[in-house]
Scaffold this motif. Structure first.
Motif, PDB file in Angstrom:
ATOM      1  N   ARG A  90     -30.185 -13.814 -15.474  1.00  0.00           N
ATOM      2  CA  ARG A  90     -30.326 -12.362 -15.563  1.00  0.00           C
ATOM      3  C   ARG A  90     -31.738 -11.917 -15.883  1.00  0.00           C
ATOM      4  N   LEU A  94     -24.452  -8.713 -16.333  1.00  0.00           N
ATOM      5  CA  LEU A  94     -24.660  -7.832 -15.177  1.00  0.00           C
ATOM      6  C   LEU A  94     -23.342  -7.601 -14.441  1.00  0.00           C
ATOM      7  N   GLU A  95     -23.142  -6.389 -13.986  1.00  0.00           N
ATOM      8  CA  GLU A  95     -21.942  -6.072 -13.210  1.00  0.00           C
ATOM      9  C   GLU A  95     -22.228  -6.033 -11.716  1.00  0.00           C
ATOM     10  N   LYS A  96     -23.518  -5.811 -11.361  1.00  0.00           N
ATOM     11  CA  LYS A  96     -23.896  -5.799  -9.953  1.00  0.00           C
ATOM     12  C   LYS A  96     -25.376  -6.126  -9.826  1.00  0.00           C
ATOM     13  N   VAL A  97     -25.746  -6.574  -8.632  1.00  0.00           N
ATOM     14  CA  VAL A  97     -27.149  -6.837  -8.306  1.00  0.00           C
ATOM     15  C   VAL A  97     -27.464  -6.087  -7.022  1.00  0.00           C
ATOM     16  N   GLU A  98     -28.660  -5.512  -6.955  1.00  0.00           N
ATOM     17  CA  GLU A  98     -28.977  -4.655  -5.822  1.00  0.00           C
ATOM     18  C   GLU A  98     -30.170  -5.119  -4.999  1.00  0.00           C
ATOM     19  N   SER A 121     -29.112 -10.509  -2.528  1.00  0.00           N
ATOM     20  CA  SER A 121     -28.686 -11.017  -3.832  1.00  0.00           C
ATOM     21  C   SER A 121     -27.181 -10.910  -3.981  1.00  0.00           C
ATOM     22  N   ARG A 122     -26.639 -11.856  -4.738  1.00  0.00           N
ATOM     23  CA  ARG A 122     -25.227 -11.767  -5.113  1.00  0.00           C
ATOM     24  C   ARG A 122     -25.070 -12.319  -6.514  1.00  0.00           C
ATOM     25  N   LEU A 123     -24.101 -11.771  -7.209  1.00  0.00           N
ATOM     26  CA  LEU A 123     -23.787 -12.206  -8.559  1.00  0.00           C
ATOM     27  C   LEU A 123     -22.897 -13.436  -8.472  1.00  0.00           C
ATOM     28  N   THR A 183     -20.082 -15.860  -9.466  1.00  0.00           N
ATOM     29  CA  THR A 183     -18.812 -15.604 -10.131  1.00  0.00           C
ATOM     30  C   THR A 183     -18.214 -16.853 -10.765  1.00  0.00           C
TER      31      THR A 183
END
Length: 178
Positions: free
Chosen positions: A52, A85-89, A93-95, A97
């Motif tokens: 993060r 983090l709840e989202k990435v912009e 990019s991807r979070l 899981t």
């Protein structure tokens, strides 16, 4: 199978940043030759895995940068590991899981080039401690910080694969686990 490459700048005494996170000590050594070496290294890595803190720092810089490294970093797939983090912009990019070990194992089995770990210090320590790093590319700068954010907190036996000295006194050292 793809390999996981941790590529980081480090002081002669093993720190990747000052205690306050300052990295300005790196830039005096970033001449054209070291920049070309870095571009060559990054051009062989199409996926970046980061935590993060590093994601937030990089996503605030690279999308707006005109630096020669920017296209390589912005166009790469970025997998972000975070419990908060709840989202990435940021583009591509991807979070993540899943568990770090499982996610990286899946990435290694997918087609593509090498997987880049750019840091930050805690994330690099974590993936190293878990034995997930196949190759360490350390750019050692001719400076002693005395204290700061250490790259390593656990013992690791390494085997030197190559070294390259730059005119600024920085040295790129490439290792694998022994």
């Amino acid at each position: 199978m793809r390999k996981v490459v941790l590529l980081m700048h480090v002081s002669l005494d093993g720190f990747v940043g000052r205690s306050d996170g300052d990295l300005q000590w790196i830039f005096p050594d970033m001449d054209d030759d070291l920049t070309e070496w870095t571009i060559d290294s990054l051009s062989r890595m199409d996926t970046h895995v980061l935590g993060r803190v590093n994601y937030e720092e990089q996503s605030g810089h690279w999308p707006y940068s005109t630096d020669r490294l920017a296209p390589l970093i912005n166009n790469a797939t970025k997998i972000v590991f975070s419990g908060t983090l709840e989202k990435v912009e940021w583009n591509n990019s991807r979070l993540a899981t899943g568990d770090v070990t499982e996610e990286i194992a899946q990435l290694k089995r997918r087609p593509g080039t090498d997987i880049f770990v750019p840091g930050g210090a805690r994330f690099a320590q974590s993936v190293s401690r878990l034995g997930l790093v196949d190759e360490y590319r350390l750019i050692v700068h001719p400076i002693v910080l005395g204290s700061g954010l250490p790259l390593f907190t656990d013992p690791i036996d390494l085997k030197l694969l190559s070294s390259r000295e730059f005119s600024t006194g920085a040295v790129a050292l490439t290792y694998r686990r022994a």
